[in-house]
Scaffold this motif. Sequence first.
Motif, PDB file in Angstrom:
ATOM      1  N   LEU A 152      52.898  64.244 108.386  1.00 21.31           N
ATOM      2  CA  LEU A 152      52.400  65.572 108.010  1.00 21.31           C
ATOM      3  C   LEU A 152      52.178  65.668 106.501  1.00 21.31           C
ATOM      4  N   LEU A 153      53.073  65.103 105.707  1.00 20.44           N
ATOM      5  CA  LEU A 153      52.928  65.157 104.248  1.00 20.44           C
ATOM      6  C   LEU A 153      51.702  64.374 103.787  1.00 20.44           C
ATOM      7  N   VAL A 154      51.431  63.239 104.430  1.00 20.28           N
ATOM      8  CA  VAL A 154      50.234  62.475 104.082  1.00 20.28           C
ATOM      9  C   VAL A 154      48.973  63.297 104.366  1.00 20.28           C
ATOM     10  N   VAL A 155      48.948  63.958 105.516  1.00 18.20           N
ATOM     11  CA  VAL A 155      47.777  64.775 105.874  1.00 18.20           C
ATOM     12  C   VAL A 155      47.589  65.914 104.881  1.00 18.20           C
ATOM     13  N   VAL A 156      48.679  66.607 104.550  1.00 17.97           N
ATOM     14  CA  VAL A 156      48.592  67.718 103.598  1.00 17.97           C
ATOM     15  C   VAL A 156      48.171  67.208 102.220  1.00 17.97           C
ATOM     16  N   GLY A 157      48.659  66.022 101.833  1.00 20.30           N
ATOM     17  CA  GLY A 157      48.285  65.472 100.537  1.00 20.30           C
ATOM     18  C   GLY A 157      46.808  65.138 100.442  1.00 20.30           C
ATOM     19  N   LEU A 158      46.214  64.724 101.552  1.00 20.79           N
ATOM     20  CA  LEU A 158      44.790  64.401 101.553  1.00 20.79           C
ATOM     21  C   LEU A 158      43.911  65.636 101.714  1.00 20.79           C
ATOM     22  N   ALA A 159      44.479  66.756 102.220  1.00 24.31           N
ATOM     23  CA  ALA A 159      43.702  67.984 102.437  1.00 24.31           C
ATOM     24  C   ALA A 159      43.629  68.748 101.109  1.00 24.31           C
TER      25      ALA A 159
ATOM     26  N   THR B 172      69.338  46.735 127.405  1.00 23.80           N
ATOM     27  CA  THR B 172      69.761  47.842 128.258  1.00 23.80           C
ATOM     28  C   THR B 172      70.786  48.747 127.591  1.00 23.80           C
ATOM     29  N   ARG B 173      71.227  48.417 126.362  1.00 25.08           N
ATOM     30  CA  ARG B 173      72.181  49.263 125.671  1.00 25.08           C
ATOM     31  C   ARG B 173      71.513  50.565 125.248  1.00 25.08           C
ATOM     32  N   PRO B 174      72.249  51.671 125.303  1.00 25.08           N
ATOM     33  CA  PRO B 174      71.655  52.930 124.861  1.00 25.08           C
ATOM     34  C   PRO B 174      71.345  52.896 123.365  1.00 25.08           C
ATOM     35  N   ALA B 175      70.235  53.467 122.998  1.00 26.08           N
ATOM     36  CA  ALA B 175      69.839  53.481 121.587  1.00 26.08           C
ATOM     37  C   ALA B 175      70.782  54.361 120.780  1.00 26.08           C
ATOM     38  N   GLU B 176      71.043  53.955 119.535  1.00 26.86           N
ATOM     39  CA  GLU B 176      71.818  54.802 118.640  1.00 26.86           C
ATOM     40  C   GLU B 176      71.035  56.076 118.362  1.00 26.86           C
ATOM     41  N   PRO B 177      71.737  57.178 118.026  1.00 30.54           N
ATOM     42  CA  PRO B 177      71.019  58.436 117.757  1.00 30.54           C
ATOM     43  C   PRO B 177      69.912  58.285 116.717  1.00 30.54           C
ATOM     44  N   VAL B 178      70.162  57.447 115.714  1.00 29.51           N
ATOM     45  CA  VAL B 178      69.169  57.301 114.655  1.00 29.51           C
ATOM     46  C   VAL B 178      67.898  56.614 115.158  1.00 29.51           C
ATOM     47  N   ASP B 179      68.009  55.811 116.226  1.00 27.75           N
ATOM     48  CA  ASP B 179      66.852  55.080 116.756  1.00 27.75           C
ATOM     49  C   ASP B 179      66.259  55.725 118.007  1.00 27.75           C
ATOM     50  N   ALA B 180      66.776  56.887 118.384  1.00 24.80           N
ATOM     51  CA  ALA B 180      66.307  57.542 119.613  1.00 24.80           C
ATOM     52  C   ALA B 180      64.875  58.041 119.457  1.00 24.80           C
ATOM     53  N   ARG B 181      64.076  57.836 120.488  1.00 25.63           N
ATOM     54  CA  ARG B 181      62.701  58.352 120.506  1.00 25.63           C
ATOM     55  C   ARG B 181      62.725  59.821 120.899  1.00 25.63           C
ATOM     56  N   VAL B 182      61.881  60.620 120.284  1.00 19.58           N
ATOM     57  CA  VAL B 182      61.820  62.056 120.548  1.00 19.58           C
ATOM     58  C   VAL B 182      60.440  62.379 121.124  1.00 19.58           C
ATOM     59  N   PRO B 183      60.376  63.105 122.247  1.00 17.59           N
ATOM     60  CA  PRO B 183      59.066  63.476 122.813  1.00 17.59           C
ATOM     61  C   PRO B 183      58.213  64.236 121.795  1.00 17.59           C
ATOM     62  N   LEU B 184      56.906  64.033 121.865  1.00 17.42           N
ATOM     63  CA  LEU B 184      56.000  64.612 120.880  1.00 17.42           C
ATOM     64  C   LEU B 184      56.111  66.130 120.818  1.00 17.42           C
ATOM     65  N   ARG B 185      56.301  66.782 121.961  1.00 18.46           N
ATOM     66  CA  ARG B 185      56.358  68.245 121.975  1.00 18.46           C
ATOM     67  C   ARG B 185      57.575  68.764 121.195  1.00 18.46           C
ATOM     68  N   ARG B 186      58.625  67.946 121.090  1.00 19.84           N
ATOM     69  CA  ARG B 186      59.797  68.314 120.290  1.00 19.84           C
ATOM     70  C   ARG B 186      59.693  67.767 118.880  1.00 19.84           C
ATOM     71  N   LEU B 187      59.076  66.610 118.742  1.00 22.48           N
ATOM     72  CA  LEU B 187      59.016  65.964 117.432  1.00 22.48           C
ATOM     73  C   LEU B 187      58.224  66.787 116.425  1.00 22.48           C
ATOM     74  N   VAL B 188      57.106  67.381 116.850  1.00 25.72           N
ATOM     75  CA  VAL B 188      56.245  68.111 115.912  1.00 25.72           C
ATOM     76  C   VAL B 188      56.971  69.291 115.262  1.00 25.72           C
ATOM     77  N   PRO B 189      57.569  70.219 116.027  1.00 27.06           N
ATOM     78  CA  PRO B 189      58.267  71.324 115.357  1.00 27.06           C
ATOM     79  C   PRO B 189      59.453  70.858 114.516  1.00 27.06           C
ATOM     80  N   LEU B 190      60.150  69.808 114.967  1.00 24.65           N
ATOM     81  CA  LEU B 190      61.263  69.294 114.174  1.00 24.65           C
ATOM     82  C   LEU B 190      60.768  68.695 112.857  1.00 24.65           C
ATOM     83  N   ALA B 191      59.636  67.995 112.919  1.00 25.38           N
ATOM     84  CA  ALA B 191      59.058  67.421 111.704  1.00 25.38           C
ATOM     85  C   ALA B 191      58.592  68.517 110.749  1.00 25.38           C
ATOM     86  N   VAL B 192      58.011  69.586 111.291  1.00 24.53           N
ATOM     87  CA  VAL B 192      57.585  70.715 110.451  1.00 24.53           C
ATOM     88  C   VAL B 192      58.784  71.321 109.728  1.00 24.53           C
TER      89      VAL B 192
END
Length: 455
Positions: A330-337, A10-30
């Motif tokens: 994303l880098l794996v996908v680009v590397g295979l394309a 029940t402890r709050p996750a550290e910032p480094v382990d926080a899950r990010v919603p997909l709609r935010r994760l994609v642009p941040l990953a880009v």
Amino acid sequence: MTDIPAPAATRPAEPVDARVPLRRLVPLAVQHVLAMIAAPVSTVFLVAGTLRMPPGATASLLSAVLLLCGAGTLLQSLGVWRIGGRLPFVMLPGGAATALFLQIAQEHGAPTATGSVLLAAAALLLAVLPLYTRVVRLFPPLVMGVTVLLIGIAMIRVAARLVTGPDGTGEPRAVLLAALTVAATLAAYVLLRGVWRQTSVLIGMAAGTVVAVTTGLGSFAPAVGDGFALPAFLPFGPPRFDLVAALPLLVFSLTTLAEITGQTVLNSETAGRTPVPERDVPRVARADALVSLAGGLFGTSLMVTSAENIGIGRLTGVRSRFVTAGAGVLLVVVGLATPVSRALAGIPEAVVGGSSLVVYAVIAVMGVEMLRRADLSGPGTGNLTAALALTMGLLPLLSPQLYAGFPDWARTILGSGVVAGTLTAVLLTALLGRSGPGRAGPRSRLPSPRRQPRS
């Protein structure tokens, strides 16, 4: 009343382990991909141009590098057993390591360079065991500064040959195209901000290519092919193992332990995790070594983790390692394309040379910055150590035939400015540090985590 700790679940996750919603994760990953993509692209074209690789082989090498960057980023971000730091790292081909790879390839052949990468990666993997604390103390900021400065200077010379050609005589249009590429890179760096500023090298390459095509100063000829494909295995043939020829990369692989220490601590603090170097540094180094072993089998030099993308975490306030893991996917996908890599393989050589001049000039300046952090102005022996080490490192560049009459093994060691300069700095730091008034050297503290930029 005594507070009862919350259960682990029940402890709050550290910032480094926080899950990010997909709609935010994609642009941040880009964003992370855009911030680091210039390094693998420019590195591949430097290798391809120096070794005169055809467009198809260049495209395959670029696919391999992007694929390894993605796999390494995933490994460092997510971690497997005791491999990977589980921190928001990205992985890149090491610029300094690429310089040494090319030096070995030009002097002893590409198969020997491949064997040297495998030996250096294995040495790094072994060094993170009980030897870690002993090895890292051999490379204080003074030694690291000498090493990085000599690598930058040596690679400026190599990058210039991409513009002039192997005979060293440049055509005016090639020199002009390289100069315009440098100017476009500089303009992008000065005028842009945030993640776009971090891609100034890539923007400069794109602008140089457009200028080449529209003015006739060069041509854009992508490699033929489409779809998805795996990169070539052992593109330079079976590796050859030569310990003497591999010495530059072996020495460099050990110096990276000092950098890994600093980057790991800095990244932990930035991501909101209490730094534990004795646990995390070996994990990060193991991942570097394993991905580098794979890289050697696909024609690349050593792969290294990078803290360049920490700035994006600070800018966005998102410090989750799952964002960099998304960048790895994303880098794996680009590397295979293959259409992407084959299109990039058509960039004119003079444009690549201009971009490479910027990249390796920056590496040389990083070496100067490291030397500034060493105590060179006090009563100690640091200034004399740096002066003699730089002299030994610059002699092979300024007088290439100086050691022509020496045995082969001596020519390999003394004829490499990076190896000669680094070994001189290590030996003088050890000897003079014990007897000189400054007492700097192996007894000095571990490098400051905030003062170790990745090379």
